[in-house]
Write a protein that holds these residues in place. Structure first.
Motif, short mmCIF file in Angstrom:
data_model
loop_
_atom_site.label_atom_id
_atom_site.label_comp_id
_atom_site.label_asym_id
_atom_site.label_seq_id
_atom_site.Cartn_x
_atom_site.Cartn_y
_atom_site.Cartn_z
N UNK A 1 -10.07 32.66 -18.26
CA UNK A 1 -10.20 32.27 -19.67
C UNK A 1 -9.18 31.21 -20.05
N UNK A 2 -8.03 31.22 -19.37
CA UNK A 2 -7.00 30.22 -19.65
C UNK A 2 -7.22 28.93 -18.87
N UNK A 3 -8.29 28.88 -18.08
CA UNK A 3 -8.63 27.67 -17.34
C UNK A 3 -7.88 27.49 -16.04
N UNK A 4 -7.21 28.53 -15.56
CA UNK A 4 -6.45 28.44 -14.32
C UNK A 4 -7.24 29.14 -13.21
N UNK A 5 -8.19 28.41 -12.62
CA UNK A 5 -9.09 29.00 -11.64
C UNK A 5 -8.36 29.42 -10.37
N UNK A 6 -7.34 28.68 -9.99
CA UNK A 6 -6.59 29.02 -8.77
C UNK A 6 -5.95 30.40 -8.90
N UNK A 7 -5.28 30.64 -10.02
CA UNK A 7 -4.67 31.95 -10.24
C UNK A 7 -5.73 33.04 -10.38
N UNK A 8 -6.86 32.70 -11.00
CA UNK A 8 -7.94 33.68 -11.17
C UNK A 8 -8.41 34.17 -9.81
N UNK A 9 -8.63 33.24 -8.89
CA UNK A 9 -9.10 33.60 -7.55
C UNK A 9 -8.01 34.36 -6.80
N UNK A 10 -6.77 33.92 -6.94
CA UNK A 10 -5.66 34.60 -6.26
C UNK A 10 -5.58 36.07 -6.64
N UNK A 11 -5.74 36.37 -7.93
CA UNK A 11 -5.63 37.76 -8.35
C UNK A 11 -6.82 38.59 -7.93
N UNK A 12 -7.99 38.00 -7.88
CA UNK A 12 -9.13 38.73 -7.35
C UNK A 12 -8.91 39.08 -5.89
N UNK B 1 2.82 52.93 -9.73
CA UNK B 1 2.42 54.31 -9.95
C UNK B 1 0.98 54.42 -10.44
N UNK B 2 0.28 53.31 -10.36
CA UNK B 2 -1.09 53.30 -10.85
C UNK B 2 -2.06 53.92 -9.86
N UNK B 3 -3.12 54.47 -10.40
CA UNK B 3 -4.21 54.98 -9.58
C UNK B 3 -4.89 53.79 -8.90
N UNK B 4 -5.36 53.96 -7.68
CA UNK B 4 -5.85 52.85 -6.87
C UNK B 4 -6.96 52.06 -7.57
N UNK B 5 -7.88 52.75 -8.21
CA UNK B 5 -8.97 52.03 -8.87
C UNK B 5 -8.46 51.23 -10.07
N UNK B 6 -7.46 51.75 -10.76
CA UNK B 6 -6.88 50.98 -11.86
C UNK B 6 -6.10 49.78 -11.34
N UNK B 7 -5.47 49.92 -10.17
CA UNK B 7 -4.78 48.77 -9.57
C UNK B 7 -5.77 47.65 -9.26
N UNK B 8 -6.89 48.03 -8.67
CA UNK B 8 -7.92 47.04 -8.35
C UNK B 8 -8.46 46.41 -9.62
N UNK B 9 -8.72 47.25 -10.62
CA UNK B 9 -9.24 46.75 -11.89
C UNK B 9 -8.24 45.83 -12.59
N UNK B 10 -6.94 46.14 -12.48
CA UNK B 10 -5.91 45.29 -13.09
C UNK B 10 -5.93 43.90 -12.47
N UNK B 11 -6.07 43.85 -11.16
CA UNK B 11 -6.16 42.53 -10.48
C UNK B 11 -7.39 41.78 -10.96
N UNK B 12 -8.49 42.51 -11.12
CA UNK B 12 -9.72 41.89 -11.59
C UNK B 12 -9.54 41.33 -13.00
N UNK B 13 -8.91 42.10 -13.87
CA UNK B 13 -8.69 41.64 -15.24
C UNK B 13 -7.69 40.48 -15.29
#
Length: 360
Positions: free
Chosen positions: A241-252, A222-234
């Motif tokens: 920050x947790x050192x998991x680069x694979x997951x970081x890239x996946x979420x971006x 139910x999130x607004x599209x820009x907040x959805x994108x921002x959530x993936x970015x965050x």
């Protein structure tokens, strides 16, 4: 001519209030200051500009305070302003012109909100906010933190900007404490509140909790599209920050499920691949960033440098690392077109002059 009620909520703002009020006094037909418990000279400063000063007992709810300030307005439009906001000279002229020519059928005027600046004063972080609201439409603020009004009716966009210029840091724990307090009270957060709660957790380095809440937000669907994108970015930031680069890239990359790539996300991908020394992939994503269409009216938080300067200077660095100095120099010159006085560009320019001369 349109009349404007400038509405403010304040607390202990003696360092900045005079600056804000002096920048708006020739535009405002009415200035309303709602004080939520100042113990400094805030009220005395406000009295220099208005006699409409009201007390409001703070209840951990910014919307209630904002709505109270709007309830005191009597003019055609309500304009909200924070104490550490300022209207620069060129924007003051634009706002006076807008006030003079504003059609009475306009319900909302969206204005730029510049909240980050480089050394030359050029905005580095900007987005549109609902700034002028027709009083007869009875708009109401929502959200106890990061409060907002949902625009409706006839909406226009103006290039007039409000500049957010902090002098001192506010209590960094305030927003998180409010969220925690609301949870203890049994409050059920809206999707938007879940999103902003997750952001506060991230800012306080509580990455595992932030991940849980960002995923909770996305799962509401139910999130607004820009907040959805921002959530993936965050989420990418959290895993980084947790050192998991694979997951970081996946979420971006997951952010692109919601819309076309954003330059800000592409620059993050370029950064991560660069750190992994995958320079060709870094170049690819920085190039995509340069091709992205900037849309300030989308409501997203826009980082202007991600559309020209950052990808140009980073592609330059990639090609330099790969030993392709001519191409690196080309992209450095592109960066210079965006920021001709930037020290990094100028230093690179001297470096490539020497490097390419020696090559001859």
């Amino acid at each position: 001519m349109t009349t404007i009620s400038v509405c403010m909520i304040v607390k202990n703002e003696e360092d900045v209030l005079d600056r804000a009020l002096s920048s708006i006094q020739e535009i405002a037909d009415e200035i309303i200051v709602v004080d939520t418990g100042s113990t400094d000279h805030t009220k005395q400063i406000a009295k220099k500009y208005t006699d409409q000063i009201y007390d409001f007992v703070w209840c951990n709810d910014f919307s209630k305070a904002r709505n109270y300030s709007f309830s005191k307005a009597t003019k055609d439009y309500c304009m909200w302003l924070d104490a550490d906001d300022v209207i620069l000279d060129k924007d003051r002229e634009g706002l006076l012109e807008l006030k003079k020519n504003l059609s009475e059928d306009v319900s909302v005027v969206m204005m730029r909100y510049n909240t980050g600046f480089d050394k030359e004063g050029k905005p580095t972080f900007t987005y549109y906010r609902e700034r002028l609201l027709r009083r007869c439409d009875n708009f109401r603020w929502g959200g106890f933190v990061h409060e907002a009004i949902s625009p409706r009716g006839k909406i226009i966009y103006s290039d007039v900007a409000i500049s957010h210029k902090k002098i001192k840091q506010s209590n960094p724990k305030r927003n998180l404490q409010i969220f925690r307090s609301k949870l203890k009270e049994g409050a059920v957060f809206t999707p938007r509140e879940i999103f902003y709660y997750a952001r506060e957790l991230y800012y306080h380095r509580q990455y595992d909790e932030a991940i849980t809440e960002f995923k909770h937000f996305l799962n509401t669907k139910k999130g607004w599209i820009e907040n959805n994108i921002s959530a993936c970015q965050f989420l990418g930031y959290c895993y980084y920050q947790l050192g998991n680069m694979q997951e970081a890239i996946t979420w971006l990359l997951n952010s692109m499920r919601y819309d076309l790539p954003r330059a800000e996300v592409c620059c993050d991908l370029g950064k991560y691949f660069f750190e992994m020394r995958s320079y060709e992939q870094a170049i690819y994503w920085y190039a995509v960033a340069m091709s992205c269409k900037r849309d300030d009216t989308s409501g997203a938080f826009v980082l202007p440098d991600c559309y020209d300067y950052i990808p140009s200077i980073q592609i330059c660095l990639c090609y330099d690392t790969l030993g392709d100095y001519e191409t690196a120099n080309f992209y450095n010159e592109l960066a210079g077109q965006a920021k001709p006085d930037n020290p990094a560009y100028l230093q690179n320019k001297r470096y490539f002059e020497r490097r390419l001369k020696n090559k001859e």
